[in-house]
Scaffold this active site. Sequence first.
Site, PDB file in Angstrom:
ATOM      1  N   HIS B 266       0.794  -1.138  -0.112  1.00 51.72           N
ATOM      2  CA  HIS B 266      -0.135   0.042  -0.119  1.00 51.72           C
ATOM      3  C   HIS B 266       0.902   1.283  -0.105  1.00 51.72           C
ATOM      4  O   HIS B 266       0.721   2.110  -1.020  1.00 51.72           O
ATOM      5  CB  HIS B 266      -0.823   0.031   1.239  1.00 51.72           C
ATOM      6  CG  HIS B 266      -1.688   1.350   1.565  1.00 51.72           C
ATOM      7  ND1 HIS B 266      -2.953   1.272   0.949  1.00 51.72           N
ATOM      8  CD2 HIS B 266      -1.788   2.383   1.966  1.00 51.72           C
ATOM      9  CE1 HIS B 266      -3.572   2.143   1.202  1.00 51.72           C
ATOM     10  NE2 HIS B 266      -2.679   3.031   1.863  1.00 51.72           N
ATOM     11  N   GLU B 267       1.901   1.325   0.987  1.00 48.40           N
ATOM     12  CA  GLU B 267       2.531   2.696   1.019  1.00 48.40           C
ATOM     13  C   GLU B 267       3.489   2.760  -0.148  1.00 48.40           C
ATOM     14  O   GLU B 267       3.762   3.844  -0.762  1.00 48.40           O
ATOM     15  CB  GLU B 267       3.406   2.613   2.443  1.00 48.40           C
ATOM     16  CG  GLU B 267       2.637   2.529   3.676  1.00 48.40           C
ATOM     17  CD  GLU B 267       1.494   3.385   3.744  1.00 48.40           C
ATOM     18  OE1 GLU B 267       1.740   4.535   3.218  1.00 48.40           O
ATOM     19  OE2 GLU B 267       0.640   3.427   4.604  1.00 48.40           O
ATOM     20  N   HIS B 270       1.857   4.468  -2.872  1.00 43.79           N
ATOM     21  CA  HIS B 270       1.814   5.962  -2.656  1.00 43.79           C
ATOM     22  C   HIS B 270       3.402   6.506  -3.251  1.00 43.79           C
ATOM     23  O   HIS B 270       3.422   7.558  -3.707  1.00 43.79           O
ATOM     24  CB  HIS B 270       1.821   6.381  -1.103  1.00 43.79           C
ATOM     25  CG  HIS B 270       0.296   6.361  -0.668  1.00 43.79           C
ATOM     26  ND1 HIS B 270      -0.706   7.002  -1.297  1.00 43.79           N
ATOM     27  CD2 HIS B 270       0.050   5.434   0.366  1.00 43.79           C
ATOM     28  CE1 HIS B 270      -1.729   6.989  -0.433  1.00 43.79           C
ATOM     29  NE2 HIS B 270      -1.354   5.971   0.577  1.00 43.79           N
ATOM     30  N   GLU B 296      -4.685   7.821  -3.017  1.00 39.78           N
ATOM     31  CA  GLU B 296      -4.995   6.389  -2.450  1.00 39.78           C
ATOM     32  C   GLU B 296      -5.499   5.570  -3.814  1.00 39.78           C
ATOM     33  O   GLU B 296      -5.527   4.112  -3.497  1.00 39.78           O
ATOM     34  CB  GLU B 296      -6.493   6.566  -1.609  1.00 39.78           C
ATOM     35  CG  GLU B 296      -5.968   7.303  -0.032  1.00 39.78           C
ATOM     36  CD  GLU B 296      -5.483   6.319   0.634  1.00 39.78           C
ATOM     37  OE1 GLU B 296      -5.673   5.060   0.604  1.00 39.78           O
ATOM     38  OE2 GLU B 296      -4.570   6.704   1.259  1.00 39.78           O
TER      39      GLU B 296
END
Lengths: 502, 502
Positions: B266-267, B270, B296
């Site tokens: 997830h990170e 980003h 997101e």
Amino acid sequence: MTEIKTVSINFTKQCQTIKSYEEALALVYWDMRTGIPPKGTQQRSEVVGLLSAEIFRLSTAPEFMKNLTFLKTVQDEVEPLVQALVIEMSKKAALFEAIPADEYAAYAVLQSKAEAAWSEARDQSDYKIFQPHLEEIIAYKKKFIGYWGKKATAYDTLLDQFEPGMTVAILDEVFAEVREAVIALLKQTQAAPHQPKSNLLERSFAKDKQIAFSREILTKMGFDFEAGRIDDTIHPFAITMNQGDVRITTRYDEMNFKMAVLGLIHEGGHAIYEQNIAPEYDGTPLSEGVSMGIHESQSLFYEIILGSSRAFWEDNYARFQHYAAPSFDDVSFESFYEALNVTEPSLVRIEADILTYALHIIIRYEIEKAIFNDNLDVKELPAVWKAKYKEYLGIEPKNDLEGILQDIHWAGGDFGYFPSYLLGLLNAAQLEVAMRQTIDIEATVATGDYTAIKNWLTENVHQFGKAKEPLAIMVDATGEKLNPKYLIDFLTKRYKDVYKLK
Amino acid sequence: MTEIKTVSINFTKQCQTIKSYEEALALVYWDMRTGIPPKGTQQRSEVVGLLSAEIFRLSTAPEFMKNLTFLKTVQDEVEPLVQALVIEMSKKAALFEAIPADEYAAYAVLQSKAEAAWSEARDQSDYKIFQPHLEEIIAYKKKFIGYWGKKATAYDTLLDQFEPGMTVAILDEVFAEVREAVIALLKQTQAAPHQPKSNLLERSFAKDKQIAFSREILTKMGFDFEAGRIDDTIHPFAITMNQGDVRITTRYDEMNFKMAVLGLIHEGGHAIYEQNIAPEYDGTPLSEGVSMGIHESQSLFYEIILGSSRAFWEDNYARFQHYAAPSFDDVSFESFYEALNVTEPSLVRIEADILTYALHIIIRYEIEKAIFNDNLDVKELPAVWKAKYKEYLGIEPKNDLEGILQDIHWAGGDFGYFPSYLLGLLNAAQLEVAMRQTIDIEATVATGDYTAIKNWLTENVHQFGKAKEPLAIMVDATGEKLNPKYLIDFLTKRYKDVYKLK
């Protein structure tokens, strides 16, 4: 409120703002030397330039100088904290004000680029990659000396910035005395029938175990892990964000535990100094070690006077063996202690033994002096370096990495800094003798609780931060000025013990 | 040089200075959330305050506003980079300038007090400790909305700050459609005869092995380790210093690998976004993700659309088993994949599964809207919260800690932020369908080289930084505006597969 009171409050606030920018800059530096991803450095240099420029601007801003000038005229009427700030900031302002703002900013950018080039040059073991940056750094520094005003010699100007009151005249004399004594002692050890072997230390000691052992030692010394941390780097250093955040760094070699273990004891000495400055100075420019020579006296006291002593290892060798097990199971305490204190000419300063270390510093001192006082050509440095190592230590580097590129100092423009290391050792030996008047060092170390030692250093050195001059610290703590006798006595005693000399 | 040219250069430099302070502040935040020693935080807060104030000052300074105002009048004649900077900085200035400086400062103090109270309230699991602070935060926010100017509704004003162009009218419709579909799908999964078990994932996976596996995955995804790093933290986040230094953080649980492994994916999404913004924006305020909803979309595309898919784990499960060995040796691929995608109503947003996550967000959206548009009484929040969880998810919190106190957002005044998470998921699903027009995602993933996927995202999303509005990004990339159909289709397909529904 009186004008004095109002201006004092306002001025203190301005000093705190400057210190906060310095904290941000310290974090940026720490990060660039520990974990920054390689592609992040270029843009980060802009941040270094900006913060440096802002610190410069604030330290010379009219609204700051006005307060500073006013408070100087009423110095006896302000409270002691403000008084000390006035003295400190006047010194800084004199350094800063002399230099045009744009040159200062350009220099800051150059510094961080030169450090990157130094790192690259090390990777390639090629001085030529670093040389043009070093030339630029030196050219700036020479121009700055012009702005600051040349003291007895150009190099005196630089010396005084690291060690207020220190001069080429004093150092030429003291260092010559040390050099002679060290070379003589070195010859005695080389001729001694008893020759301890250092290579028995070259045994495997896992990195994580080295860390665990070092943390134990640092805790005993009084390093506060709630107010500091340890990280990996190439060239070890200690750096302070604030009194509650003082960081040390090291490099690990699993076949040479001395690099990290003694390195951390060394950096720990620096850090304990800054963790124990009087709390009322925190967040102000007074919350720093007063000079390099005093700073190094703390790191070298812990690393060499204490951390390589018989008493220290009598207290810690069993734990050491436990962490390094089974590597040192068959090494007796006596062999270990002797091996730790073997002296042998070597090429890399930070790996040098206690005795020859002095010569590494004296070589750098002589070269720096030649650069600034005799215009030694920068492209000649590797050759001069080689020649001096040959002359004093009898050996010479095979390449730039183990020669001229080994230290980061010049990349940061830190000329005049190296002598501090030897000054530090001189101070440390002098402090030890004074400490013995009230503390039985060996008996204290034998209890495994070194608090009394740390407390003595805090009371006599740490607490004052930048609010007391180095010379005053030494005279008050030891009763006299710099005297090479103490270091020479210390080295003689240590090496007679290790080499079983008469 | 023309005046336009001169002012453009000057203005760009001012923007770069602001960005450099933001880089310093980002490093300070990263450090405070990763490794700062506890005793260092108090003094460090001064640095945060100073840098924040300086960014505010520079962004509203007369010499900056003069350039900005001038360039707005000649917007069509300046080069595209400057044009984009003018648009971006005008928006920021409008937010900053509307609020009287003293109220802004008081609000900043209140925020940090409210966060402390929130933390204290969590320790006691007692909303009443937090409530008065939350009331104050909301009162300020309502006053600020007055300053900024109320859009269609008061809550629209807040939404627009996180997601330019987003409105209550759009979200009411889109979220209602999603809510209905998710509740229906959830019921279908609950009634399904095939019920995969998620608890078989609760097996031991050593931290260092989790790191090694995650690094492999991140490398495949295209995360550039020369331009980023991974650190430990309590609350995971991604943070950018500059394009060459984008950092991600995570927390490890050796009995729940999902926390770190899927957290890093997830990170990483980003971070890959910010590593791949066009290089000409680096060092300027345009070098950031354009909105939370687009940001997101990148993290959730990698975590959910890709990182929880059948194809992804077909490519990676053998490596996963290898690193986690022997824990998952007896877990078949099918059981693993199904377990990863189990859905079950739960109380805590950040631990929720893919399907029910939407409902957690919709609940927060409805409550925030009621606070600002219908003056919902702040002391009623726990009861409203409970009722909505009961209605949509069929379960309700036993206490405030697992209910109303679970998120930090409101303590920081971040109302209007939550919808971005669901918008991100909607955008991610819509982008996936568009991507399929030119890329066979499953075939690409099967090769073990995901570069084509990253390149598509860079071309269509990453490269623009803040220089292209979110709506324009989505329309150009997918051919249409926000359409909930794609997410609903995605969820339906995923859960029919996992629960073996017709």
